[in-house]
Design a protein around this motif. Structure first.
Motif, PDB file in Angstrom:
ATOM      1  N   GLY A   1       0.828  -1.201   0.000  1.00  0.00           N
ATOM      2  CA  GLY A   1       0.000   0.000   0.000  1.00  0.00           C
ATOM      3  C   GLY A   1       0.865   1.254   0.000  1.00  0.00           C
ATOM      4  O   GLY A   1       1.936   1.293  -0.596  1.00  0.00           O
ATOM      5  N   LYS A   2       0.412   2.270   0.709  1.00  0.00           N
ATOM      6  CA  LYS A   2       1.155   3.529   0.788  1.00  0.00           C
ATOM      7  C   LYS A   2       2.220   3.425   1.879  1.00  0.00           C
ATOM      8  O   LYS A   2       1.920   3.069   3.018  1.00  0.00           O
ATOM      9  CB  LYS A   2       0.193   4.672   1.095  1.00  0.00           C
ATOM     10  N   VAL A   3       3.466   3.744   1.528  1.00  0.00           N
ATOM     11  CA  VAL A   3       4.605   3.490   2.415  1.00  0.00           C
ATOM     12  C   VAL A   3       5.198   4.790   2.957  1.00  0.00           C
ATOM     13  O   VAL A   3       5.402   5.751   2.210  1.00  0.00           O
ATOM     14  CB  VAL A   3       5.697   2.704   1.665  1.00  0.00           C
ATOM     15  N   LYS A   4       5.507   4.785   4.267  1.00  0.00           N
ATOM     16  CA  LYS A   4       6.191   5.912   4.909  1.00  0.00           C
ATOM     17  C   LYS A   4       7.571   5.472   5.377  1.00  0.00           C
ATOM     18  O   LYS A   4       7.709   4.490   6.104  1.00  0.00           O
ATOM     19  CB  LYS A   4       5.384   6.432   6.111  1.00  0.00           C
ATOM     20  N   LYS A   5       8.604   6.199   4.973  1.00  0.00           N
ATOM     21  CA  LYS A   5       9.966   5.890   5.420  1.00  0.00           C
ATOM     22  C   LYS A   5      10.212   6.498   6.797  1.00  0.00           C
ATOM     23  O   LYS A   5      10.013   7.687   7.003  1.00  0.00           O
ATOM     24  CB  LYS A   5      10.997   6.428   4.425  1.00  0.00           C
ATOM     25  N   ILE A   6      10.641   5.657   7.735  1.00  0.00           N
ATOM     26  CA  ILE A   6      11.010   6.102   9.082  1.00  0.00           C
ATOM     27  C   ILE A   6      12.487   5.805   9.247  1.00  0.00           C
ATOM     28  O   ILE A   6      12.890   4.647   9.361  1.00  0.00           O
ATOM     29  CB  ILE A   6      10.189   5.357  10.168  1.00  0.00           C
ATOM     30  N   ASP A   7      13.323   6.837   9.256  1.00  0.00           N
ATOM     31  CA  ASP A   7      14.770   6.594   9.232  1.00  0.00           C
ATOM     32  C   ASP A   7      15.555   7.362  10.286  1.00  0.00           C
ATOM     33  O   ASP A   7      16.782   7.436  10.228  1.00  0.00           O
ATOM     34  CB  ASP A   7      15.328   6.919   7.847  1.00  0.00           C
ATOM     35  N   THR A   8      14.850   7.929  11.278  1.00  0.00           N
ATOM     36  CA  THR A   8      15.531   8.617  12.376  1.00  0.00           C
ATOM     37  C   THR A   8      14.842   8.295  13.695  1.00  0.00           C
ATOM     38  O   THR A   8      13.638   8.022  13.724  1.00  0.00           O
ATOM     39  CB  THR A   8      15.512  10.146  12.174  1.00  0.00           C
ATOM     40  N   ASP A   9      15.606   8.335  14.771  1.00  0.00           N
ATOM     41  CA  ASP A   9      15.000   8.157  16.091  1.00  0.00           C
ATOM     42  C   ASP A   9      14.053   9.317  16.376  1.00  0.00           C
ATOM     43  O   ASP A   9      14.310  10.457  15.965  1.00  0.00           O
ATOM     44  CB  ASP A   9      16.094   8.108  17.165  1.00  0.00           C
ATOM     45  N   ASN A  10      12.963   9.015  17.070  1.00  0.00           N
ATOM     46  CA  ASN A  10      11.965  10.031  17.425  1.00  0.00           C
ATOM     47  C   ASN A  10      11.389  10.731  16.195  1.00  0.00           C
ATOM     48  O   ASN A  10      11.093  11.933  16.216  1.00  0.00           O
ATOM     49  CB  ASN A  10      12.565  11.065  18.386  1.00  0.00           C
ATOM     50  N   HIS A  11      11.237   9.978  15.123  1.00  0.00           N
ATOM     51  CA  HIS A  11      10.616  10.512  13.917  1.00  0.00           C
ATOM     52  C   HIS A  11       9.199  10.968  14.265  1.00  0.00           C
ATOM     53  O   HIS A  11       8.493  10.305  15.032  1.00  0.00           O
ATOM     54  CB  HIS A  11      10.562   9.427  12.841  1.00  0.00           C
ATOM     55  N   PRO A  12       8.742  12.121  13.742  1.00  0.00           N
ATOM     56  CA  PRO A  12       7.414  12.628  14.102  1.00  0.00           C
ATOM     57  C   PRO A  12       6.269  11.674  13.760  1.00  0.00           C
ATOM     58  O   PRO A  12       5.192  11.768  14.363  1.00  0.00           O
ATOM     59  CB  PRO A  12       7.298  13.938  13.314  1.00  0.00           C
ATOM     60  N   MET A  13       6.487  10.751  12.821  1.00  0.00           N
ATOM     61  CA  MET A  13       5.438   9.781  12.475  1.00  0.00           C
ATOM     62  C   MET A  13       5.829   8.357  12.853  1.00  0.00           C
ATOM     63  O   MET A  13       5.251   7.400  12.347  1.00  0.00           O
ATOM     64  CB  MET A  13       5.129   9.836  10.976  1.00  0.00           C
ATOM     65  N   GLN A  14       6.789   8.199  13.770  1.00  0.00           N
ATOM     66  CA  GLN A  14       7.287   6.860  14.089  1.00  0.00           C
ATOM     67  C   GLN A  14       6.180   5.899  14.503  1.00  0.00           C
ATOM     68  O   GLN A  14       6.226   4.713  14.158  1.00  0.00           O
ATOM     69  CB  GLN A  14       8.350   6.937  15.188  1.00  0.00           C
ATOM     70  N   LYS A  15       5.182   6.398  15.223  1.00  0.00           N
ATOM     71  CA  LYS A  15       4.075   5.532  15.641  1.00  0.00           C
ATOM     72  C   LYS A  15       2.716   6.054  15.171  1.00  0.00           C
ATOM     73  O   LYS A  15       1.686   5.481  15.528  1.00  0.00           O
ATOM     74  CB  LYS A  15       4.074   5.374  17.163  1.00  0.00           C
ATOM     75  N   THR A  16       2.724   7.102  14.370  1.00  0.00           N
ATOM     76  CA  THR A  16       1.451   7.677  13.915  1.00  0.00           C
ATOM     77  C   THR A  16       1.305   7.645  12.397  1.00  0.00           C
ATOM     78  O   THR A  16       0.428   8.294  11.843  1.00  0.00           O
ATOM     79  CB  THR A  16       1.319   9.133  14.404  1.00  0.00           C
ATOM     80  N   TRP A  17       2.166   6.904  11.718  1.00  0.00           N
ATOM     81  CA  TRP A  17       2.131   6.862  10.252  1.00  0.00           C
ATOM     82  C   TRP A  17       0.783   6.393   9.715  1.00  0.00           C
ATOM     83  O   TRP A  17       0.292   6.915   8.710  1.00  0.00           O
ATOM     84  CB  TRP A  17       3.263   5.983   9.713  1.00  0.00           C
TER      85      TRP A  17
END
Length: 217
Positions: free
Chosen positions: A92-108
């Protein structure tokens, strides 16, 4: 202007088997892996995946395109109880999470994404191995297609038998939600409806995303 179709063949690189550093494309299906125990593998094959309550990327099903990553799980378990399931995944639609404490780390997912992707060697402290990882929100986007690793041949044969039985029970072997996302003619996952045409040579329905069409007249 109408376009007449009369057979073709397309050649391209098969990106269903991405290397770990390649970013997955929205609306495509990919081969991935999941490491688990023998008993949980039986449950997944017969009843499907269950969404985890939480994790580094929040709720979802944690998988990887890197089989070596999957082979590490379950953590702290004996190798004689480890199984790696080979999967077909509609990301589906993919979000890249590549840093600690990413603003969408758990809300993507709340922001409209279906899968979170952690690239390899991105430096996140939560991934000390540096190996690629994915989290898929909806378990119905994942289908078990084979056994990549099992402790012995008897377990492999048993689990492959369960996969065959699950496919027979479901007719096509696809969960309804996943099947609905595939084109009925070319069978490829689609983000938007594919245009279906009629071949003027043989009269069959064809989709321009088909890799090959040979008229039988």
């Amino acid at each position: 202007m109408a376009v007449e179709f009369y057979g073709w063949e397309v050649s391209y690189d098969d990106d269903h088997h991405l290397s770990a550093e390649q970013e997955p494309k929205a609306g495509r299906t990919y081969t991935m892996y999941h490491g688990t125990s023998i008993q949980i593998a039986r449950s997944i094959i017969t009843a499907g995946f269950q969404q985890s309550r939480d994790g580094m990327l929040g709720p979802g099903v944690y998988i990887s395109r890197n089989q070596k990553k999957a082979e590490r799980y379950p953590l702290n378990s004996a190798r004689t109880d480890r199984v790696v399931l080979k999967l077909q995944v509609d990301t589906g639609k993919v979000k890249k999470i590549d840093t600690d404490n990413h603003p969408m780390q758990k809300t993507w997912h709340a922001n409209g994404y279906d899968t979170a992707w952690v690239p390899p060697n991105c430096g996140m402290k939560a991934v000390p191995s540096g190996l690629e990882e994915d989290c898929v929100w909806d378990p119905n986007r994942i289908e078990v297609v084979d056994i990549a690793l099992a402790p012995d041949q008897s377990i492999t044969a048993e689990l492959k038998g369960l996969i065959s039985g699950a496919k027979r029970n479901k007719g096509t072997g696809m969960k309804p939600q996943h099947q609905a996302g595939n084109c009925g003619v070319c069978r490829k996952a689609r983000a938007t409806p594919h245009q279906i045409e009629t071949c003027w040579g043989c009269g069959n329905n064809i989709c321009t995303f088909m890799t090959k069409h040979k008229c039988r007249v």
